[in-house]
Design an enzyme around this catalytic site. Structure first.
Site, short mmCIF file in Angstrom:
data_model
loop_
_atom_site.label_atom_id
_atom_site.label_comp_id
_atom_site.label_asym_id
_atom_site.label_seq_id
_atom_site.Cartn_x
_atom_site.Cartn_y
_atom_site.Cartn_z
N THR A 1 -5.76 -1.90 3.28
CA THR A 1 -6.39 -1.44 4.49
C THR A 1 -8.02 -1.92 4.26
OG1 THR A 1 -4.96 0.44 4.29
CG2 THR A 1 -7.16 0.94 5.04
N SER B 1 0.02 -4.26 1.48
CA SER B 1 0.62 -4.04 0.02
C SER B 1 2.00 -3.62 0.12
CB SER B 1 -0.35 -3.69 -0.93
OG SER B 1 -0.13 -2.16 -0.97
C1 SIN Z 1 -3.88 0.87 2.12
O1 SIN Z 1 -4.26 -0.08 1.77
O2 SIN Z 1 -4.15 2.03 2.27
C2 SIN Z 1 -2.34 0.63 3.04
C3 SIN Z 1 -1.89 -0.53 3.25
C4 SIN Z 1 -1.74 -1.34 2.05
O3 SIN Z 1 -1.24 -0.82 1.00
O4 SIN Z 1 -1.85 -2.64 2.25
#
Ligand code: SIN
Length: 332
Positions: free
Chosen positions: A20, A66
């Site tokens: 994110t 991720s």
């Molecule tokens: C996030 O980063 O909050 C969700 C998406 C991810 O884990 O890549």
């Protein structure tokens, strides 16, 4: 591709993996409807001041959400960390990462590297395009920790808090302060560019089993370890299907099972019976608690037919068992 951001005496290497923190939404007010892993790591550093006497070097290792983390990315990340940590002028490493599996990557890297310099994972709960993104401050705080003399081990920095790789876990779906260190509490805090340390850094080098890093890099595939949750009406049929796959010579047969147990390590009798059948068939089985806090406490004088992993969460127990199996003769 590596890019030099600034000249200086010591370097902090920033490895981008997506998440994110590198996410883009169509509308600036949208904090949840975005695509993760869009913005390059060099762009994430623009406008962020490096700590005094530090130059930054950015390298894109992956660009993923991720939730889709793979052993291929972990292997590459471990290799890049080992490469940069061996450079004498490198003070530490920052890894930009998604929040969803950050605790798994942190635990994995601590287990295979146990670095004598800091490796700092950071993240964001809002995309880079948000009206008020949290990523830039998290990166700035992570750089401070990575440049700190005496810091070592793998840690996570989010919302001004420093967590050990051993204890960190995501506990909230939305809040900016989404991580917690359970009973252990955080290692410390980053306040206006200064680290206030409460506990000592995670252990260094001596903790890694000899040859583990090499075996992890060289193995064609890593041992398959599955997590099964014990719950009301749990059954043993999934375990039996996995055993059947093994008998039929599946390409990647299950080699380990982590049972996410209720409370202080208890299991539904149907799941326990199936797990014991798996154990007899040569599958390594361990119990972790599915509780958000606490550890499994052994009962005095009672032998454990299925060993427990103490305070490790099911996802970290899966990594620990996979690495243990990687070193065992049957998978070497
Ligand atoms: C996030 O980063 O909050 C969700 C998406 C991810 O884990 O890549």
């Amino acid at each position: 591709m590596a890019q030099d951001i600034r000249d200086g005496r010591r370097r902090v290497i920033v490895l981008g993996t997506g998440g994110t923190i590198a996410g883009r939404a169509a509308a600036p007010g949208d904090n949840i409807g975005y695509a993760a892993g869009q913005v390059g790591v060099s762009d994430l550093l623009s406008g962020i001041e490096a700590p005094d006497g530090i130059s930054l070097l950015a390298e894109q290792v992956a660009q993923i959400d991720s939730k889709d983390m793979t052993s291929v990315v972990w292997r590459e990340l471990a290799l890049r960390c080992a490469h940069w940590l061996a450079e004498p002028d490198v003070a530490g490493i920052v890894i930009t990462h998604g929040t969803d599996t950050l605790e798994e990557t942190a635990f994995f890297l601590q287990s295979v590297l146990s670095p004598h310099k800091p490796v700092v994972l950071t993240c964001a709960m809002r995309p880079a395009t948000a009206l008020a993104p949290d990523g830039p401050q998290n990166v700035r705080d992570a750089l401070v920790v990575a440049a700190m003399p005496g810091a070592h081990g793998v840690v996570a920095v989010c919302a001004g808090t420093v967590h050990s790789a051993f204890d960190v876990r995501k506990v909230h779906t939305y809040r900016l302060d989404a991580f917690d260190s359970g009973d252990a509490g955080p290692l410390g805090y980053v306040e206006e560019g200064v680290v206030r340390l409460h506990r000592s850094w995670p252990g260094a080098a001596a903790d890694v089993a000899s040859g583990l890093f090499e075996r992890m890099i060289e193995a064609r595939t890593w041992p398959r370890v599955e997590i099964l949750v014990s719950h009301a009406e749990a059954r043993g049929s999934i375990v039996d299907s996995l055993l059947q796959e093994r008998r039929l010579g599946a390409a990647e047969p299950v080699q380990g099972l982590v049972l996410a147990a209720t409370g202080n390590g208890t299991l539904h009798h149907a799941l326990e019976e199936a797990a014991l059948r798996a154990q007899s068939a040569g599958v390594a089985v361990v119990r972790a608690t599915r509780c958000a806090q606490g550890r499994i406490l052994p009962k005095a004088g009672e032998a454990e037919s299925i060993p427990s992993v103490g305070a490790l969460t099911p996802v970290k127990a899966r990594i620990a068992l996979m690495l243990e199996l990687l070193g065992s003769p049957s998978t070497a």
